[in-house]
Design a protein around this motif. Structure first.
Motif, short mmCIF file in Angstrom:
data_model
loop_
_atom_site.label_atom_id
_atom_site.label_comp_id
_atom_site.label_asym_id
_atom_site.label_seq_id
_atom_site.Cartn_x
_atom_site.Cartn_y
_atom_site.Cartn_z
N VAL A 51 54.33 39.89 61.31
CA VAL A 51 55.12 38.67 61.15
C VAL A 51 56.39 39.02 60.38
O VAL A 51 56.36 39.79 59.41
N ALA A 52 57.51 38.45 60.80
CA ALA A 52 58.78 38.69 60.11
C ALA A 52 58.69 38.12 58.70
O ALA A 52 58.18 37.02 58.50
N PRO A 53 59.18 38.87 57.70
CA PRO A 53 59.13 38.37 56.32
C PRO A 53 59.76 36.98 56.17
O PRO A 53 59.21 36.13 55.47
N GLN A 54 60.88 36.73 56.84
CA GLN A 54 61.54 35.42 56.73
C GLN A 54 60.64 34.31 57.28
O GLN A 54 60.62 33.21 56.75
N ALA A 55 59.88 34.61 58.34
CA ALA A 55 58.96 33.62 58.90
C ALA A 55 57.84 33.30 57.90
O ALA A 55 57.42 32.14 57.78
N MET A 56 57.37 34.31 57.20
CA MET A 56 56.34 34.08 56.18
C MET A 56 56.89 33.19 55.08
O MET A 56 56.24 32.24 54.64
N LEU A 57 58.11 33.50 54.64
CA LEU A 57 58.72 32.70 53.57
C LEU A 57 58.94 31.26 54.01
O LEU A 57 58.70 30.32 53.24
N GLN A 58 59.35 31.05 55.26
CA GLN A 58 59.55 29.69 55.77
C GLN A 58 58.23 28.93 55.80
O GLN A 58 58.19 27.74 55.49
N THR A 59 57.16 29.62 56.15
CA THR A 59 55.84 28.99 56.16
C THR A 59 55.45 28.55 54.75
O THR A 59 54.98 27.43 54.54
N PHE A 60 55.66 29.41 53.78
CA PHE A 60 55.34 29.06 52.39
C PHE A 60 56.20 27.90 51.91
O PHE A 60 55.71 26.99 51.22
N GLN A 61 57.49 27.91 52.25
CA GLN A 61 58.38 26.82 51.85
C GLN A 61 57.93 25.50 52.46
O GLN A 61 57.97 24.46 51.79
N ALA A 62 57.48 25.53 53.71
CA ALA A 62 56.99 24.31 54.36
C ALA A 62 55.74 23.79 53.64
O ALA A 62 55.58 22.58 53.45
N MET A 63 54.87 24.70 53.23
CA MET A 63 53.67 24.29 52.49
C MET A 63 54.05 23.62 51.18
O MET A 63 53.47 22.59 50.82
N LEU A 64 55.00 24.19 50.47
CA LEU A 64 55.44 23.61 49.20
C LEU A 64 56.06 22.23 49.42
O LEU A 64 55.81 21.30 48.64
N SER A 65 56.82 22.08 50.48
CA SER A 65 57.44 20.79 50.77
C SER A 65 56.41 19.71 51.09
O SER A 65 56.68 18.53 50.89
N ASP A 66 55.24 20.12 51.57
CA ASP A 66 54.19 19.16 51.92
C ASP A 66 53.31 18.74 50.75
O ASP A 66 52.47 17.86 50.90
N LEU A 67 53.50 19.35 49.58
CA LEU A 67 52.67 19.00 48.43
C LEU A 67 52.91 17.55 48.02
O LEU A 67 54.03 17.05 48.05
N LYS A 68 51.83 16.89 47.63
CA LYS A 68 51.89 15.49 47.18
C LYS A 68 51.46 15.43 45.72
O LYS A 68 50.48 16.02 45.32
N SER A 69 52.20 14.68 44.92
CA SER A 69 51.85 14.49 43.52
C SER A 69 50.69 13.51 43.42
O SER A 69 50.71 12.46 44.07
N PRO A 70 49.70 13.81 42.60
CA PRO A 70 48.60 12.86 42.43
C PRO A 70 49.05 11.61 41.67
O PRO A 70 48.37 10.60 41.69
N LEU A 71 50.20 11.66 41.03
CA LEU A 71 50.71 10.53 40.27
C LEU A 71 51.68 9.66 41.05
O LEU A 71 51.75 8.46 40.85
N GLN A 72 52.48 10.28 41.91
CA GLN A 72 53.55 9.54 42.58
C GLN A 72 53.46 9.58 44.09
O GLN A 72 54.31 9.01 44.75
N GLY A 73 52.50 10.29 44.63
CA GLY A 73 52.37 10.35 46.08
C GLY A 73 53.25 11.39 46.74
O GLY A 73 53.26 11.53 47.94
N GLY A 74 54.06 12.12 45.96
CA GLY A 74 54.92 13.15 46.52
C GLY A 74 55.28 14.16 45.47
O GLY A 74 55.33 13.85 44.29
N ALA A 75 55.54 15.38 45.90
CA ALA A 75 55.88 16.44 44.96
C ALA A 75 57.23 16.23 44.34
O ALA A 75 57.50 16.67 43.24
N GLN A 76 58.12 15.54 45.04
CA GLN A 76 59.46 15.32 44.54
C GLN A 76 59.73 13.83 44.53
O GLN A 76 59.31 13.12 45.42
N GLU A 77 60.46 13.39 43.52
CA GLU A 77 60.90 12.01 43.52
C GLU A 77 62.11 11.91 44.44
O GLU A 77 63.01 12.73 44.38
N LYS A 78 62.12 10.91 45.29
CA LYS A 78 63.24 10.71 46.19
C LYS A 78 64.41 10.12 45.41
O LYS A 78 64.24 9.23 44.60
N GLU A 79 65.61 10.67 45.65
CA GLU A 79 66.80 10.13 45.00
C GLU A 79 67.30 8.96 45.80
O GLU A 79 67.32 8.99 47.01
N SER A 80 67.69 7.89 45.12
CA SER A 80 68.18 6.70 45.81
C SER A 80 69.67 6.77 46.03
O SER A 80 70.40 7.31 45.31
#
Length: 80
Positions: A51-80
């Protein structure tokens, strides 16, 4: 990141204040070390299997983006 940099990293609370509880910081550091090792192992496996290293990194980044906070329902607060 060197060991010195990892040890100097500040975990912050919801208000941006450093987490100062020694036990909490120790658990956070242990979690950090375990995750880094698991990610490195998975990365190495993928690259060694062709697997291309960049493809592995993109997969990991996608996993991080999918994380949900147990307190707020998302890993990141959405900016208004």
């Amino acid at each position: 990141m060197t060991d010195a940099q990892k040890n100097a990293f500040l975990w912050v609370d919801h208000e941006g204040n450093p987490v100062s509880c020694v036990e909490k910081v120790q658990i956070l550091r242990e979690n950090d070390a375990e995750l880094r090792q698991a990610l490195q192992d998975a990365f190495d496996d993928g690259v060694l299997m062709g697997v291309a290293p960049q493809a592995m990194l993109q997969t990991f980044q996608a996993m991080l983006s999918d994380l949900k906070s147990p307190l707020q329902g998302g890993a990141q607060e959405k900016e208004s």
